[in-house]
Motif scaffolding. Sequence first.
Motif, PDB file in Angstrom:
ATOM      1  N   GLU A 240      53.555  -8.115 -30.815  1.00  0.00           N
ATOM      2  CA  GLU A 240      52.864  -8.916 -31.814  1.00  0.00           C
ATOM      3  C   GLU A 240      53.486 -10.303 -31.972  1.00  0.00           C
ATOM      4  N   ARG A 241      54.821 -10.398 -31.905  1.00  0.00           N
ATOM      5  CA  ARG A 241      55.498 -11.644 -32.225  1.00  0.00           C
ATOM      6  C   ARG A 241      55.892 -12.454 -30.996  1.00  0.00           C
ATOM      7  N   ARG A 242      56.132 -11.798 -29.891  1.00  0.00           N
ATOM      8  CA  ARG A 242      56.583 -12.497 -28.693  1.00  0.00           C
ATOM      9  C   ARG A 242      55.823 -12.011 -27.454  1.00  0.00           C
ATOM     10  N   PRO A 243      54.511 -12.153 -27.447  1.00  0.00           N
ATOM     11  CA  PRO A 243      53.728 -11.630 -26.302  1.00  0.00           C
ATOM     12  C   PRO A 243      54.068 -12.325 -24.999  1.00  0.00           C
ATOM     13  N   TRP A 244      54.372 -13.643 -25.033  1.00  0.00           N
ATOM     14  CA  TRP A 244      54.682 -14.355 -23.789  1.00  0.00           C
ATOM     15  C   TRP A 244      56.019 -13.914 -23.220  1.00  0.00           C
ATOM     16  N   LEU A 245      56.952 -13.587 -24.099  1.00  0.00           N
ATOM     17  CA  LEU A 245      58.238 -13.074 -23.633  1.00  0.00           C
ATOM     18  C   LEU A 245      58.058 -11.704 -22.988  1.00  0.00           C
ATOM     19  N   LEU A 246      57.248 -10.872 -23.593  1.00  0.00           N
ATOM     20  CA  LEU A 246      56.952  -9.556 -23.023  1.00  0.00           C
ATOM     21  C   LEU A 246      56.255  -9.693 -21.680  1.00  0.00           C
ATOM     22  N   LEU A 247      55.315 -10.655 -21.594  1.00  0.00           N
ATOM     23  CA  LEU A 247      54.607 -10.887 -20.337  1.00  0.00           C
ATOM     24  C   LEU A 247      55.573 -11.348 -19.249  1.00  0.00           C
ATOM     25  N   SER A 248      56.501 -12.213 -19.621  1.00  0.00           N
ATOM     26  CA  SER A 248      57.502 -12.676 -18.658  1.00  0.00           C
ATOM     27  C   SER A 248      58.339 -11.510 -18.142  1.00  0.00           C
ATOM     28  N   LEU A 249      58.750 -10.639 -19.041  1.00  0.00           N
ATOM     29  CA  LEU A 249      59.553  -9.480 -18.636  1.00  0.00           C
ATOM     30  C   LEU A 249      58.766  -8.589 -17.674  1.00  0.00           C
ATOM     31  N   PHE A 250      57.482  -8.429 -17.947  1.00  0.00           N
ATOM     32  CA  PHE A 250      56.652  -7.601 -17.065  1.00  0.00           C
ATOM     33  C   PHE A 250      56.602  -8.184 -15.658  1.00  0.00           C
ATOM     34  N   PHE A 251      56.269  -9.481 -15.556  1.00  0.00           N
ATOM     35  CA  PHE A 251      56.168 -10.100 -14.238  1.00  0.00           C
ATOM     36  C   PHE A 251      57.538 -10.232 -13.578  1.00  0.00           C
ATOM     37  N   GLY A 252      58.568 -10.529 -14.373  1.00  0.00           N
ATOM     38  CA  GLY A 252      59.907 -10.702 -13.807  1.00  0.00           C
ATOM     39  C   GLY A 252      60.468  -9.427 -13.213  1.00  0.00           C
TER      40      GLY A 252
END
Length: 218
Positions: free
Chosen positions: A8-20
């Motif tokens: 909810e608060r850091r979706p772009w950070l979560l997305l980065s972790l997924f791709f990384g």
Amino acid sequence: MVKRALIERRPWLLLSLFFGVSWWFVAGGAMPGLYQIAWKGAAVGALAVYAFQRHLGRDGALIAGVMTLYALADMAQELWLAAGGVLHAVGHVLAIWLFARNRRANPTRSQRLVGIALLVGVPLDAFLLAFGGEGRWLVAGYALILGAMAAMAWQSRFSRYRIGAGAVLFVLSDLLLIAANGPLRSVALAGALVWPLYYIGVLMICTGVVVRLRRERG
């Protein structure tokens, strides 16, 4: 609850972790080349968006710019290694500007020594690892900029255990990349460690700067 809060608060950070994290398994697979390039760029590209959307003033814009250049470099590197190196070098120059703006007022003797060691040791190590190969002076020149970035990160007012350590991981990743194309060409583990060291290092730099700036802005 923690995972939900992160989404909810850091979706772009979560997305980065997924791709990384997933890139380590996707690289060299059956996925078409253009998709692989986009997948790789998305890892650090999402960090750029994460930093930009925090609205952290000039320093926030600088770290977002650094991440954008690194992401472009990651993609270019898949097509032409030298182009990736140039874009990474420009990103390092922008990072040096950021860390120079946030230089520690009174660095300790040990901090100054580590900075000198990075500034001198990184290009020297790169030159030795590339010795006998073509363009080793260009490699050493790039490594000088990389070493300067790491030295400035270590002596900035940001946390040495996040930003400083992240920059050192970036250095280790690039030195391994040089070695994997030289004396360690036959060692598969050397090439395999390049991406995780790089991504973790960049992640530590970006989140460390963002967290510090956010804390200061209340």
